[in-house]
Design an enzyme around this catalytic site. Structure first.
Site, PDB file in Angstrom:
ATOM      1  N   GLN A 172      -3.223  -8.216  11.705  1.00 37.01           N
ATOM      2  CA  GLN A 172      -1.904  -8.634  12.176  1.00 37.01           C
ATOM      3  C   GLN A 172      -1.670  -8.171  13.603  1.00 37.01           C
ATOM      4  OE1 GLN A 172       0.460  -6.830   9.158  1.00 37.01           O
ATOM      5  NE2 GLN A 172      -0.450  -4.827   9.449  1.00 37.01           N
ATOM      6  N   HIS A 182      15.206   2.055   2.907  1.00 37.76           N
ATOM      7  CA  HIS A 182      14.240   2.933   2.252  1.00 37.76           C
ATOM      8  C   HIS A 182      14.872   3.866   1.226  1.00 37.76           C
ATOM      9  CE1 HIS A 182      11.789   1.464   5.692  1.00 37.76           C
ATOM     10  NE2 HIS A 182      10.921   1.355   4.703  1.00 37.76           N
ATOM     11  N   ASP A 240       4.165   2.137   7.084  1.00 39.55           N
ATOM     12  CA  ASP A 240       4.982   2.828   8.083  1.00 39.55           C
ATOM     13  C   ASP A 240       5.388   4.231   7.618  1.00 39.55           C
ATOM     14  OD1 ASP A 240       6.941   2.319   6.186  1.00 39.55           O
ATOM     15  OD2 ASP A 240       7.705   0.563   7.239  1.00 39.55           O
ATOM     16  N   ASP A 254      -2.507   0.728   1.834  1.00 34.92           N
ATOM     17  CA  ASP A 254      -2.112  -0.296   2.799  1.00 34.92           C
ATOM     18  C   ASP A 254      -3.383  -0.881   3.395  1.00 34.92           C
ATOM     19  OD1 ASP A 254       0.634  -0.935   4.692  1.00 34.92           O
ATOM     20  OD2 ASP A 254      -1.322  -1.449   5.528  1.00 34.92           O
ATOM     21  N   ASP A 270      -7.168  -3.465  -0.087  1.00 35.10           N
ATOM     22  CA  ASP A 270      -6.393  -4.591  -0.591  1.00 35.10           C
ATOM     23  C   ASP A 270      -5.872  -4.178  -1.981  1.00 35.10           C
ATOM     24  OD1 ASP A 270      -5.376  -7.165  -0.798  1.00 35.10           O
ATOM     25  OD2 ASP A 270      -7.183  -8.069   0.048  1.00 35.10           O
ATOM     26  N   ALA A 271      -4.553  -4.256  -2.182  1.00 35.76           N
ATOM     27  CA  ALA A 271      -3.943  -3.615  -3.348  1.00 35.76           C
ATOM     28  C   ALA A 271      -4.441  -4.140  -4.699  1.00 35.76           C
ATOM     29  CB  ALA A 271      -2.430  -3.758  -3.266  1.00 35.76           C
ATOM     30  N   ASP A 325       5.936  -2.574  -1.853  1.00 33.53           N
ATOM     31  CA  ASP A 325       6.654  -2.989  -0.645  1.00 33.53           C
ATOM     32  C   ASP A 325       5.766  -3.915   0.180  1.00 33.53           C
ATOM     33  OD1 ASP A 325       8.594  -3.165   1.259  1.00 33.53           O
ATOM     34  OD2 ASP A 325       8.352  -1.150   2.059  1.00 33.53           O
TER      35      ASP A 325
END
Ligand SMILES: Cc1cc2nc3c(=O)[nH]c(=O)nc-3n(C[C@H](O)[C@H](O)[C@H](O)COP(=O)(O)OP(=O)(O)OC[C@H]3O[C@@H](n4cnc5c(N)ncnc54)[C@H](O)[C@@H]3O)c2cc1C
Lengths: 497, 498
Positions: free
Chosen positions: B234, B264, B288, B308, B342-343, B360
């Site tokens: 990205q 959050h 983040d 992530d 990758d989840a 999230d």
């Protein structure tokens, strides 16, 4: 596949320069083993060993393995399965590289409806169907299909057409539901099928008689015939053409598919039945020996009470004395290719799907092997490209297929894909090609309900035929049905003594 | 001496090719369709070189001085070409025009070089050798440039600085020529001053190059761009306006530092405070570290696993001082384990159990992301949640994407979970939705950790009330083989856009 269309694509291909090096070659090359049968007298060694066994299965495709599956689950363990190749699987073989597994031919199984009891039993055994619900991980992920037309990709496979075309699609769908409820178009086809006038005309003729003339619909139906039977709608029996559209009422959105295609099912069958399988065992002779049968391979000669012949039926005359007549059995050649891409080509329109078809191309499109991955990202892909040689005489097409080298066919594949992906040559690293001379039985006009097909399929005695071609429809379900039915006949014969 | 002259040929040939490659690359980056861009740019460039070669016959005096001026011009125009194109893309509508004018101008100038140089050198070589040597070094220069470009220049320097570097080489050749051809030049000092000026301008450009591509970004975002990075997955952009820092991933707003605490706190506390003594927490997405910051407010926490995809993102939020201040250094806490994976496949290949799971992910804008919102995914996820645990899912806006939101609720229900939907108002986002899911019946927690800015034990229960314009609507469950959610989402947001 059509020569002129291919050449025109070649011109488009010429315009892209700065091609990268693309590796690859032909795989399997079964015809080399197969041709030994034709010239067997000179070359094949005489076996040194003799083996007595009640049942011998010839051919380790889905049909042969399904016969083994049935014998085994009935508790009958005294048999061998002879397969000429180093690996069993036939048209359900698969391959693997660092990116993904991928199919070499059969790549999906439509979700079987309640009528297809044998397939559902197998699915339950394999854990695909639990308490009446399908495991969604084995169903094809969204999006399933897209079509390239007017310079970009659209969701679904039906071409969008002129005004009025929509009405014809609706009417066509209605006609097919009508055939579906008639109960004649079933899977397996023996369950509900009966001799029909529809087998005497072609699918194209049936469309004409019923005033289906929208060009998009004609393309779509012709595509289905090329894709499922390797024949054009003008040659395909209308009964077979309709069977494709009218035989299924699935209870979930399918099909069932895996990166390695039907190789997934194959491996599970082999895990269970591998101990019966003898590979590298080319059967080159079958003959009567009193009440028993003698089956000869280069390594051993088997003496059996019953032989289940699950190799393609057309090979019978090369192998056995007094083979039944099989000259009506005609087969389409196919070419499949597995391409390795390390960049997704540039394209426009709808997102990449599992099955990707290019309108009015000589090929049948490509399936993305790693579409069925849980990952959201990927930086390399395997595409399985398919094309059948539907136009022209099969024998001539087979010669065309064998005559040319890998570079020629690689270019043909890339030129076809360049219609939708102009920079395909900058994205592909490897192209491996499988040439399949006798890939699929052709349900040409008159074949499905021919005397000859019915005679071979219903044959009695201690030689039972079992290949999927006996149904005239080359699909997993028919291979399984033929194999299981042959096994049941063999068992009946043996229990009679 | 002759060899040194041929080195000049080598260098200017390399420069010429680099400018062509830069224009082609930039055009394909910014406009797409690389085959078309490269073909037309190479075509125009070669044609312009032909024009330049033709024009060279009209230069008949003071060849060396002209050659030096020519090099300076190539250096200036070529050197700034990439920066000019960036700016043209960001600030004007006429990118195509600027692109082709630049390509043609550089092409003409480069086309003049070799004919002029050959005429300068013709006294020193046999004609036969002249042609052979000059062309050999010309082609060698092209080879060098074409190898250097993809291997070193683009990855290490970027396009703007590569162009400037080669501009400097052109100007360097000019300066050097004032010494090589000293005997043939009259006002040498003037020429040397010109060279120095051009070199200074180009060197100044190198200092500005970063600012120039930032300026291009600045025009796309409303606020000042303070950071950009292209990762494998990205484009990360941070903007700042006064004390408001915003994070964009692929131009989608992820948070604003002014109100992210609302998001959050609401994401984490209603669920986590309801698991007394929670020890192990999993965060999927959320690189983040802001959700992790909230999680670490519970003293019972022994481990937080953050999965992530993007390692650049998690590295940035563990090292950049401003961002570390924002997430209280959560990603470098010894209890936190950052996993870049990758989840879905990650969950599929391990058997760890968690007391609380925060999901999230980016919104389901396409079928790839949509897989992370399916019954297949939630069924797998539920197997990783301990018996008294909860999972919470960021579920897009129940206001702007109402059917999408309720589709996510329906999907969680379909795998046998009890769902407790809630929402919160985040000024920079609008109304935002979450779904809490588990196997027990949910009671809002009686106590929350200290120091929260938005939530308190008395207002948690309110989040679970939906006003009339956000209440449940009918929606099907989202399945791997039938991703209705992506279609709902597209329809919902399209309706807003109109
Ligand atoms: C390109 C292509 C794509 C297809 N895609 C699909 C699909 O997606 N879904 C689907 O359901 N069907 C598909 N099919 C149809 C496929 O043929 C059937 O699904 C099924 O695999 C056929 O199995 P079979 O056992 O009848 O025949 P085969 O697979 O042909 O098996 C015959 C076996 O016999 C062996 N053999 C032959 N001669 C001898 C001998 N003399 N001695 C010993 N062994 C011998 C062969 O090596 C082979 O292993 C596809 C077919 C092709 C060609």
């Amino acid at each position: 596949m059509n020569r002129r269309l291919f050449l025109s694509a070649g011109l488009i291909g010429l315009s892209s320069k700065a091609d990268r090096r693309i590796e690859g070659g032909f795989v399997f090359e079964d015809q080399k083993t197969g041709h030994l049968l034709r010239d067997r007298k000179k070359t094949l060694p005489r076996p040194a060993r003799e083996v007595r066994v009640p049942v011998v299965i010839v051919g380790g495709g889905i049909a042969g393995l399904s016969a083994a599956w049935e014998l085994d689950r009935r508790g009958f363990r005294d048999f061998v399965l002879l397969e000429m190749n180093p690996r069993a699987g036939g048209n359900s073989r698969w391959g693997e590289n660092t990116i993904s597994r991928y199919p070499w031919a059969a790549h999906y199984l439509p979700v079987p409806d309640h009528g297809a009891t044998l397939v559902r039993e197998l699915c339950q055994e394999l854990g695909l169907l639990k308490d009446g619900a399908w495991d969604e991980r084995h169903l094809c992920f969204s999006p399933q299909e897209r079509l390239f037309q007017y310079g970009q990709w659209y969701e679904g496979l039906e071409p969008t057409g002129a005004p009025g075309a929509h009405e014809q699609y609706r009417r066509f769908e209605e006609a097919m539901s009508g055939f579906r409820v008639s109960g004649e178009f079933t899977i397996p086809m023996e369950r509900g099928g009966k001799p029909s006038e529809l087998d005497r005309i072609s699918m194209a003729e049936w469309l004409r008689r019923n005033r289906f003339d929208a060009p998009g619909l004609a393309w779509y139906v012709n595509y289905a015939c090329r894709d499922d039977y390797g024949a054009t709608a003008a040659e395909t029996s209308a009964w077979a053409g309709i069977h494709y559209f009218a035989s299924r009422a699935p209870d979930d959105k399918g099909p069932l598919t895996w990166p390695e295609g039907n190789g997934w099912i194959l491996e599970r069958l082999l895990a269970k039945l591998g101990r019966y399988v003898r590979t590298n065992a080319l059967v080159y002779r079958i003959r009567k020996d009193g009440p028993r049968m003698r089956v000869t391979t280069p390594e051993a000669e088997y003496s059996a009470e019953v032989v289940i012949y699950a190799a393609p039926t057309f090979t019978a005359p090369y192998v056995m004395e007094n083979a039944p007549r099989v000259d009506d059995f005609e087969y389409s050649p196919w070419l499949t290719a597995n391409l390795v891409l390390d960049r997704w080509p540039s394209e426009r329109g709808f997102e990449p799907a599992w099955d990707n078809v290019i309108l009015r191309s000589p090929g049948l499109g490509y399936v993305v092997a790693n579409h069925q991955s849980l990952a959201t990202r990927s930086d390399a892909w395997v595409w399985t490209y398919y094309t059948s040689f539907a136009e022209g005489a099969p024998a001539q097409n087979r010669r065309w297929l064998i005559e040319h080298d890998w570079t020629y066919w690689r270019n043909a594949v890339l030129d076809d894909l360049a219609r939708a992906h102009p920079d395909i040559r900058q994205c592909v690293r490897r192209v491996d090609i499988f040439r399949i001379g006798h890939a699929m039985i052709r349900p040409k006009v008159g074949f499905i309900w021919s005397q000859q097909r019915q005679a071979v399929a219903g044959g009695k005695g201690n030689l039972v035929f079992a290949n999927s071609d006996l149904s005239g429809l080359s699909i997993f379900e028919e291979a399984q049905y033929r194999g299981v039915t042959a096994a049941r006949r063999a068992l009946r014969r043996i229990s009679r003594g | 001496m002759p060899f040194l002259l041929l080195v000049s040929v080598f260098l200017i040939a390399a420069c010429g090719l680099i400018y062509e490659l830069i224009a082609g690359t930039l055009a394909s980056y910014l406009l797409g369709d690389s085959v078309f861009q490269f073909s037309t740019i190479i075509g125009s460039y070669l044609f312009a070189m032909g024009v330049g070669s033709f024009l060279s016959k009209y230069i008949d005096r003071a060849l060396v001085a002209r050659f030096i001026y020519l090099e300076l011009m190539v250096g200036l125009v070529g050197g700034f070409s990439s920066s000019l194109l960036f700016l043209a893309f960001a600030y004007t509508e006429a990118f195509h025009l600027v692109l082709y004018l630049l390509v043609i101008l550089v092409g003409i100038l480069v086309g003049l070089e070799i004919p002029l140089l050959m005429r300068i050198l013709k006294e020193r070589f046999e004609f036969r050798d002249l042609v052979a040597h000059v062309l050999t070094f010309d082609y060698l220069g092209a080879l060098g440039a074409s190898l250097l470009f993809p291997i070193l220049l683009v990855p290490k320097l970027g396009l703007a600085r590569s162009a400037l570097l080669f501009g400097i080489i052109n100007a360097g050749v000019a300066l050097w020529s004032t010494f090589l051809f000293a005997d043939q030049l009259r006002r040498r000092v003037n020429l040397q001053i010109a060279c120095a000026l051009v070199l200074a301008a180009l060197l100044g450009g190198v200092g500005l190059a970063d600012r120039i591509s930032d300026a291009a970004d600045n025009n796309l975002y409303a606020d000042e761009v303070i950071f950009t990075r292209n990762t494998r997955y990205q484009r990360i952009v941070l903007t700042r306006w006064k004390d408001d820092v915003r994070l964009f991933l692929n131009s989608h707003l992820q948070f604003s530092s002014r109100d992210e605490y609302r998001y959050h706190e609401a994401l984490v506390h209603p669920g986590l405070a309801a698991v007394p003594g929670a020890r192990h927490v999993l965060v999927l997405g959320g690189g983040d570290g802001l959700a992790v910051r909230e999680i670490l407010k519970y003293p019972s926490i022994e481990s937080v696993t953050l999965v992530d995809l993007d390692s650049e993102m998690t590295r940035l939020f563990s090292t950049q001082p401003f961002l570390k201040r924002l997430n209280h250094g959560s990603l470098t806490d010894s209890r936190v384990h950052v996993i870049n994976a990758d989840a879905f496949p990650w969950l599929d290949t391990n058997a760890k159990m968690f007391d609380f799971v925060v999901v999230d992910f980016p919104d389901p804008t396409n079928y790839s992301l949509g897989k992370l919102y399916t019954t297949g995914f939630y069924r797998l996820l539920a197997r990783h949640v301990s018996r008294n645990g909860w999972l919470v899912v960021q579920s897009t806006s129940p206001m702007f994407a109402r059917q999408s939101y309720w589709c996510i609720v329906e999907t969680l229900k379909r795998v046998g979970l009890r769902t407790y939907p809630y929402h919160v108002y985040v000024p920079s986002f609008g109304e935002w939705g979450f779904v809490l899911a588990g196997t027990n019946s949910y009671e809002p927690p009686a106590a929350l950790p200290g120091g929260l800015r938005f939530l308190s034990a008395s207002n948690v229960a309110e989040l679970f009330h939906f006003p009339n314009d956000m209440t449940a609507v009918a929606a099907e469950a989202n399945r791997l083989n039938d991703q209705v959610l992506v279609r709902y989402y597209e329809r919902d947001w399209r309706a807003i856009a109109h």
